[in-house]
Design a protein around this motif. Structure first.
Motif, PDB file in Angstrom:
ATOM      1  N   ARG A 149      -8.196  -1.842  -2.824  1.00 39.01           N
ATOM      2  CA  ARG A 149      -8.772  -2.635  -3.918  1.00 39.01           C
ATOM      3  C   ARG A 149      -8.667  -1.943  -5.273  1.00 39.01           C
ATOM      4  O   ARG A 149      -9.115  -2.510  -6.285  1.00 39.01           O
ATOM      5  CB  ARG A 149     -10.242  -2.945  -3.615  1.00 39.01           C
ATOM      6  N   GLY A 151      -7.235  -0.896  -8.726  1.00 38.92           N
ATOM      7  CA  GLY A 151      -6.285  -1.475  -9.659  1.00 38.92           C
ATOM      8  C   GLY A 151      -5.185  -0.494 -10.038  1.00 38.92           C
ATOM      9  O   GLY A 151      -5.375   0.725 -10.011  1.00 38.92           O
ATOM     10  N   ARG A 152      -4.038  -1.026 -10.412  1.00 36.88           N
ATOM     11  CA  ARG A 152      -2.888  -0.182 -10.758  1.00 36.88           C
ATOM     12  C   ARG A 152      -3.159   0.729 -11.947  1.00 36.88           C
ATOM     13  O   ARG A 152      -2.595   1.818 -12.047  1.00 36.88           O
ATOM     14  CB  ARG A 152      -1.663  -1.064 -11.057  1.00 36.88           C
ATOM     15  N   GLY A 153      -4.021   0.297 -12.830  1.00 38.65           N
ATOM     16  CA  GLY A 153      -4.349   1.141 -13.982  1.00 38.65           C
ATOM     17  C   GLY A 153      -5.069   2.414 -13.602  1.00 38.65           C
ATOM     18  O   GLY A 153      -5.049   3.401 -14.345  1.00 38.65           O
ATOM     19  N   ASP A 155      -4.435   3.930 -10.611  1.00 35.17           N
ATOM     20  CA  ASP A 155      -3.607   4.649  -9.647  1.00 35.17           C
ATOM     21  C   ASP A 155      -3.358   6.073 -10.148  1.00 35.17           C
ATOM     22  O   ASP A 155      -2.924   6.271 -11.282  1.00 35.17           O
ATOM     23  CB  ASP A 155      -2.264   3.931  -9.454  1.00 35.17           C
ATOM     24  N   GLU A 257     -13.308   3.083 -16.551  1.00 34.40           N
ATOM     25  CA  GLU A 257     -12.161   2.198 -16.787  1.00 34.40           C
ATOM     26  C   GLU A 257     -10.964   3.005 -17.254  1.00 34.40           C
ATOM     27  O   GLU A 257     -11.101   3.969 -18.017  1.00 34.40           O
ATOM     28  CB  GLU A 257     -12.526   1.142 -17.831  1.00 34.40           C
ATOM     29  N   ASP A 261      -8.199  -1.367 -15.715  1.00 39.51           N
ATOM     30  CA  ASP A 261      -8.842  -1.548 -14.410  1.00 39.51           C
ATOM     31  C   ASP A 261     -10.112  -0.708 -14.332  1.00 39.51           C
ATOM     32  O   ASP A 261     -10.228   0.340 -14.980  1.00 39.51           O
ATOM     33  CB  ASP A 261      -7.886  -1.167 -13.280  1.00 39.51           C
ATOM     34  N   ARG A 262     -11.058  -1.163 -13.489  1.00 41.20           N
ATOM     35  CA  ARG A 262     -12.355  -0.521 -13.422  1.00 41.20           C
ATOM     36  C   ARG A 262     -12.693  -0.057 -11.999  1.00 41.20           C
ATOM     37  O   ARG A 262     -12.228  -0.624 -11.020  1.00 41.20           O
ATOM     38  CB  ARG A 262     -13.445  -1.469 -13.922  1.00 41.20           C
ATOM     39  N   LEU A 296     -14.989  -5.160  -7.506  1.00 41.88           N
ATOM     40  CA  LEU A 296     -14.450  -3.864  -7.907  1.00 41.88           C
ATOM     41  C   LEU A 296     -14.568  -2.857  -6.764  1.00 41.88           C
ATOM     42  O   LEU A 296     -15.507  -2.906  -5.968  1.00 41.88           O
ATOM     43  CB  LEU A 296     -15.205  -3.328  -9.120  1.00 41.88           C
ATOM     44  N   ALA A 383      -3.499   3.342  -5.490  1.00 43.67           N
ATOM     45  CA  ALA A 383      -3.641   1.906  -5.279  1.00 43.67           C
ATOM     46  C   ALA A 383      -2.717   1.456  -4.150  1.00 43.67           C
ATOM     47  O   ALA A 383      -1.674   2.056  -3.909  1.00 43.67           O
ATOM     48  CB  ALA A 383      -3.303   1.151  -6.564  1.00 43.67           C
TER      49      ALA A 383
END
Length: 386
Positions: A149, A151-153, A155, A257, A261-262, A296, A383
Motif C-alpha cells: 500500500r 505510494g511510489r513517492g 518508495d 509526506e 504520497d503519505r 494510507l 512500494a
C-alpha cells in the motif's frame, strides 16, 4: 477485604521468594556440582570453591534488590555482572555434564576429567567477548521491507530503528554519543525509538540520554514507551524526549509526506502500561489511529513483538518492535521465544501485517551480549508486492 488484600500480597511475596530461591539454587548449584563436586578435587579445593559459590548465591539477591529495587547503581553493576557470569557458567556447565556423560560412555575418562576446566575456560572467553560486544557501537543491519500500500513517492524511504538503549547503572555517555553519530551517518528519513530508553529517572540518566537530542531525521523522530519506562517515570521520560526534539507517540499518530504520497506513523504504549496504574497509559490502537485515513499505509511503533496481535486486527502494514534483545545472552533466546512470537528479524502476521523486531542497541542487566549482537536497524521501505 483488608485481610484478603493482605493475604494476597503475602501470597505474591511468598511465591516470588520461592521462585527466586529455586532460580538462585539452580544457577549456582548446577555449576557447583559440575565443576566442584563431580570432578573429585581435594577437600581444601572443594571447601574453598564451595564457599565462593555460596557467597555468590547469598549475595546475588541482595545486590539485585539494592541495585534495581532501591536505586544503588554500584550494587546494580556488581549484581548484574555476577548474574551474567553465573548464567553463562550455568549454561555451559549443563553442556559440560552432557559431554562428560558421552566421553565416559565412550571409555575416555581422561578426556572427561578435563571437561570442568574446559567449561571454565569457555566461560571466561565468552564473558570477555560478551562485554566487548555489549559495549561496542551497534552494527547497522539493513533490511528492505515491501509494503503493497506504500505510494511510489515514498518508495525508498528509510527508517532508522533504535530500541532498548537502557541507559543505566554503567555510565555509557560516550557510547550514546557514538551511537547517535552512527544513526546520523545513515541520513534517515524517519528515526524511531521503540522503547526501553533507560533504567532509572531522568535526573539519573540525563547525561547518557542527551545525545538522543542530536539525532537528525528528514521527516520525523518518534518514540514510544517500553516496559522499563513503567518501572519508573514513563510520562517524565516521554516529556524529556519531547524536550530533546522527539515526537512521543503516546497512543497517537502523525502523517509524513514525500513525493505526493503519505504514510501514517503511529505508536502505542507498551503492553504492560495498562497494568502500571499510571493514569492515561495503556496500549490503545484505536486511539492511536483515530482520524487517520484508512487508505494510507501505517508504520506502527510498539515495544513488544507480541503486540502484533492487535496490530493485525487494526490492519497495520508494518510494526517495529524491540524488547527481546535477540536473547542477549545465549541460550536465553529460547525462554524469550516462549513469551514472544519472534526474537529478531522480519516476519509476516496475517494477510497484511509485517513485523520487524530489532535486537536492540543496548543491554539490560548483565553487560554482556553473547551470540546476540546489538544493532541499529535501517529499514528501506519499498512500494509494491514482495
Amino acid at each position: 477485604m483488608a485481610r484478603t488484600e493482605t493475604r494476597g500480597r503475602t501470597g505474591r511475596r511468598g511465591a516470588f521468594f520461592g521462585i527466586m530461591v529455586v532460580a538462585v539454587t539452580l544457577l549456582f548449584g548446577v555449576p557447583w556440582a559440575a565443576l566442584v563436586l563431580v570432578p573429585g578435587w581435594s577437600t581444601p579445593v572443594v571447601a574453598a570453591s564451595s564457599a565462593v559459590f555460596l557467597a555468590g548465591a547469598v549475595s546475588l539477591p541482595w545486590l539485585m534488590v539494592l541495585g534495581h529495587g532501591r536505586g544503588s547503581d554500584a550494587a546494580a553493576r556488581v549484581g548484574d555482572t555476577l548474574l551474567g557470569v553465573v548464567w553463562v557458567l550455568f549454561a555451559w556447565s549443563v553442556i559440560g555434564f552432557l559431554v562428560r556423560l558421552v566421553l565416559s560412555a565412550l571409555g575416555l575418562p581422561e578426556a572427561a576429567r578435563a571437561v570442568p576446566i574446559a567449561v571454565v575456560v569457555v566461560t571466561a572467553v565468552l564473558v570477555a567477548w560478551g562485554v566487548t560486544e555489549a559495549m561496542r557501537v551497534p552494527r547497522v543491519r539493513r533490511v528492505e521491507v515491501r509494503l503493497p500500500r506504500l505510494g511510489r513517492g515514498l518508495d525508498g524511504v528509510t527508517v532508522a530503528l533504535l530500541a532498548d538503549t537502557h541507559f543505566g547503572p554503567i555510565n555509557r555517555t560516550r557510547w550514546s554519543e557514538r551511537t547517535a553519530a552512527a544513526v546520523n551517518r545513515l541520513e534517515p528519513d524517519i528515526v524511531c525509538h521503540a522503547g526501553d530508553i533507560a533504567d532509572g529517572t531522568v535526573e539519573q540518566r540525563r547525561e547518557q540520554a542527551a545525545p538522543l537530542g542530536t539525532i537528525r531525521a528528514r521527516l520525523a523522530r518518534v518514540c514510544v514507551t517500553g516496559n522499563h519506562e513503567y518501572f519508573g517515570e514513563a510520562q517524565t521520560w516521554l516529556d524529556h524526549l519531547a524536550e530533546l526534539g522527539w515526537e512521543p507517540l503516546h497512543n497517537r499518530h502523525l502523517t509524513v509526506e514525500r513525493g505526493g504520497d503519505r504514510l501514517v506513523v503511529a505508536g502505542v504504549d507498551d503492553a504492560i502500561a495498562g497494568a502500571s496504574g499510571l493514569a492515561g497509559h495503556g496500549a490503545d490502537h484505536a486511539t492511536a489511529l483515530a482520524g487517520a485515513d484508512p487508505d494510507l499505509p501505517v508504520l506502527l511503533l510498539a515495544h513488544q513483538p507480541r503486540q502484533v496481535r492487535q496490530a493485525v486486527e487494526a490492519g497495520i502494514d508494518l510494526q517495529v518492535s524491540g524488547h527481546t534483545h535477540g536473547g542477549q545472552i545465549w541460550p536465553f533466546h529460547y525462554l524469550v521465544r516462549v513469551d514472544q512470537p519472534t526474537v529478531h528479524g522480519l516476519s509476516r502476521h496475517g494477510e497484511r501485517t509485517q513485523l520487524y523486531t530489532t535486537r536492540g542497541a543496548g543491554f539490560w542487566g548483565p553487560p554482556l551480549r553473547i551470540f546476540a549482537p546489538s544493532e541499529i536497524s535501517l529499514l528501506t521501505l519499498r512500494a509494491g508486492e514482495a
